[in-house]
Scaffold this motif. Sequence first.
Motif, PDB file in Angstrom:
ATOM      1  N   GLY A 226      -6.576 -12.348 -16.526  1.00 49.07           N
ATOM      2  CA  GLY A 226      -6.714 -11.810 -15.270  1.00 49.07           C
ATOM      3  C   GLY A 226      -6.045 -10.468 -15.017  1.00 49.07           C
ATOM      4  O   GLY A 226      -5.750 -10.009 -15.915  1.00 49.07           O
ATOM      5  N   GLY A 227      -6.038  -9.956 -13.723  1.00 49.81           N
ATOM      6  CA  GLY A 227      -5.223  -8.613 -13.590  1.00 49.81           C
ATOM      7  C   GLY A 227      -5.685  -8.299 -12.146  1.00 49.81           C
ATOM      8  O   GLY A 227      -6.416  -9.050 -11.493  1.00 49.81           O
ATOM      9  N   ALA A 228      -5.193  -7.065 -11.636  1.00 52.55           N
ATOM     10  CA  ALA A 228      -5.636  -6.489 -10.327  1.00 52.55           C
ATOM     11  C   ALA A 228      -5.113  -5.088 -10.524  1.00 52.55           C
ATOM     12  O   ALA A 228      -4.231  -4.770 -11.233  1.00 52.55           O
ATOM     13  N   PHE A 229      -5.802  -4.214  -9.780  1.00 53.13           N
ATOM     14  CA  PHE A 229      -5.346  -2.993  -9.447  1.00 53.13           C
ATOM     15  C   PHE A 229      -3.951  -3.039  -8.724  1.00 53.13           C
ATOM     16  O   PHE A 229      -3.712  -3.897  -7.734  1.00 53.13           O
ATOM     17  N   SER A 230      -3.176  -2.231  -9.033  1.00 52.69           N
ATOM     18  CA  SER A 230      -1.801  -2.212  -8.157  1.00 52.69           C
ATOM     19  C   SER A 230      -1.955  -0.829  -7.435  1.00 52.69           C
ATOM     20  O   SER A 230      -1.180  -0.776  -6.469  1.00 52.69           O
ATOM     21  N   GLU A 231      -2.626   0.115  -7.788  1.00 50.89           N
ATOM     22  CA  GLU A 231      -2.628   1.490  -6.801  1.00 50.89           C
ATOM     23  C   GLU A 231      -3.870   2.251  -7.056  1.00 50.89           C
ATOM     24  O   GLU A 231      -4.137   2.237  -8.457  1.00 50.89           O
TER      25      GLU A 231
ATOM     26  N   CYS B 257     -11.901   4.762   6.376  1.00 52.01           N
ATOM     27  CA  CYS B 257     -12.892   4.231   4.827  1.00 52.01           C
ATOM     28  C   CYS B 257     -13.398   2.787   4.760  1.00 52.01           C
ATOM     29  O   CYS B 257     -11.967   1.967   4.615  1.00 52.01           O
ATOM     30  N   PHE B 258     -14.203   2.363   4.724  1.00 51.25           N
ATOM     31  CA  PHE B 258     -14.355   1.042   4.535  1.00 51.25           C
ATOM     32  C   PHE B 258     -14.034   0.395   3.343  1.00 51.25           C
ATOM     33  O   PHE B 258     -13.591  -0.822   3.371  1.00 51.25           O
ATOM     34  N   ILE B 259     -14.156   1.172   2.343  1.00 45.28           N
ATOM     35  CA  ILE B 259     -13.738   0.570   1.006  1.00 45.28           C
ATOM     36  C   ILE B 259     -12.194   0.635   0.894  1.00 45.28           C
ATOM     37  O   ILE B 259     -11.714  -0.659   0.714  1.00 45.28           O
ATOM     38  N   ALA B 260     -11.588   1.595   1.483  1.00 46.55           N
ATOM     39  CA  ALA B 260      -9.824   1.294   1.299  1.00 46.55           C
ATOM     40  C   ALA B 260      -9.382   0.358   2.161  1.00 46.55           C
ATOM     41  O   ALA B 260      -8.600  -0.501   1.934  1.00 46.55           O
ATOM     42  N   ASN B 261     -10.134  -0.083   3.225  1.00 43.68           N
ATOM     43  CA  ASN B 261      -9.936  -0.954   4.347  1.00 43.68           C
ATOM     44  C   ASN B 261     -10.235  -2.252   3.796  1.00 43.68           C
ATOM     45  O   ASN B 261      -9.796  -3.480   4.380  1.00 43.68           O
ATOM     46  N   SER B 262     -10.826  -2.358   2.503  1.00 43.14           N
ATOM     47  CA  SER B 262     -11.464  -3.707   1.943  1.00 43.14           C
ATOM     48  C   SER B 262     -10.608  -4.088   0.947  1.00 43.14           C
ATOM     49  O   SER B 262     -10.657  -5.198   0.296  1.00 43.14           O
ATOM     50  N   VAL B 263      -9.577  -3.652   0.321  1.00 49.68           N
ATOM     51  CA  VAL B 263      -8.899  -3.549  -0.919  1.00 49.68           C
ATOM     52  C   VAL B 263      -7.498  -4.041  -0.742  1.00 49.68           C
ATOM     53  O   VAL B 263      -7.135  -3.862   0.445  1.00 49.68           O
ATOM     54  N   ASN B 264      -6.888  -4.962  -1.689  1.00 49.98           N
ATOM     55  CA  ASN B 264      -5.674  -5.435  -1.293  1.00 49.98           C
ATOM     56  C   ASN B 264      -4.653  -4.831  -2.045  1.00 49.98           C
ATOM     57  O   ASN B 264      -3.481  -5.137  -2.481  1.00 49.98           O
ATOM     58  N   PHE B 265      -4.669  -3.241  -2.285  1.00 48.75           N
ATOM     59  CA  PHE B 265      -3.848  -2.478  -3.131  1.00 48.75           C
ATOM     60  C   PHE B 265      -3.493  -1.242  -2.407  1.00 48.75           C
ATOM     61  O   PHE B 265      -4.513  -0.638  -1.688  1.00 48.75           O
TER      62      PHE B 265
END
Length: 155
Positions: free
Chosen positions: A102-107, A136-144
Amino acid sequence: MADQHRYVLTATWTGNRGTGTSGYRDYDRAVSVEVAGKPLLLGSADKPFRGDPERWNPEDLLLAALSQCHLLSYLHACVVRGVVVTDYIDEASATMVTKGNGGAFSEAVLRPRVRVAETAMVEPATAAHDDAHEWCFIANSVNFAVRIEPVVEAG
């Protein structure tokens, strides 16, 4: 009352080499993404994950969505503020950390370079990035974290 907007696409795995997913190295990561009335998008995994480096991968697409959403929100914010934008280019980047499977974006960091029509527009054009980031809809939707490092010039 909130408005709802629905998005529909078809993602099709096209990488069966004849034995399906019989083994990790036995299948291609090729994917086609279709949205009615739009050009076909060819996708794959990123190269480190046995993907085709000539195709879009999900990580590229997420960063592209963040960059494009900010750009479009920014242009609207500039119109609202009476700013005339004559050029916009973003050299965006993102960092993803993997752990095991797994993994995730950090920023993500967006670095828009903007040119406006007049020197008096530089300050409100710079402030418009705050509006764009909020909208921004996309920036408001991510957890990083999504950072904006703008440069605005007149000319």
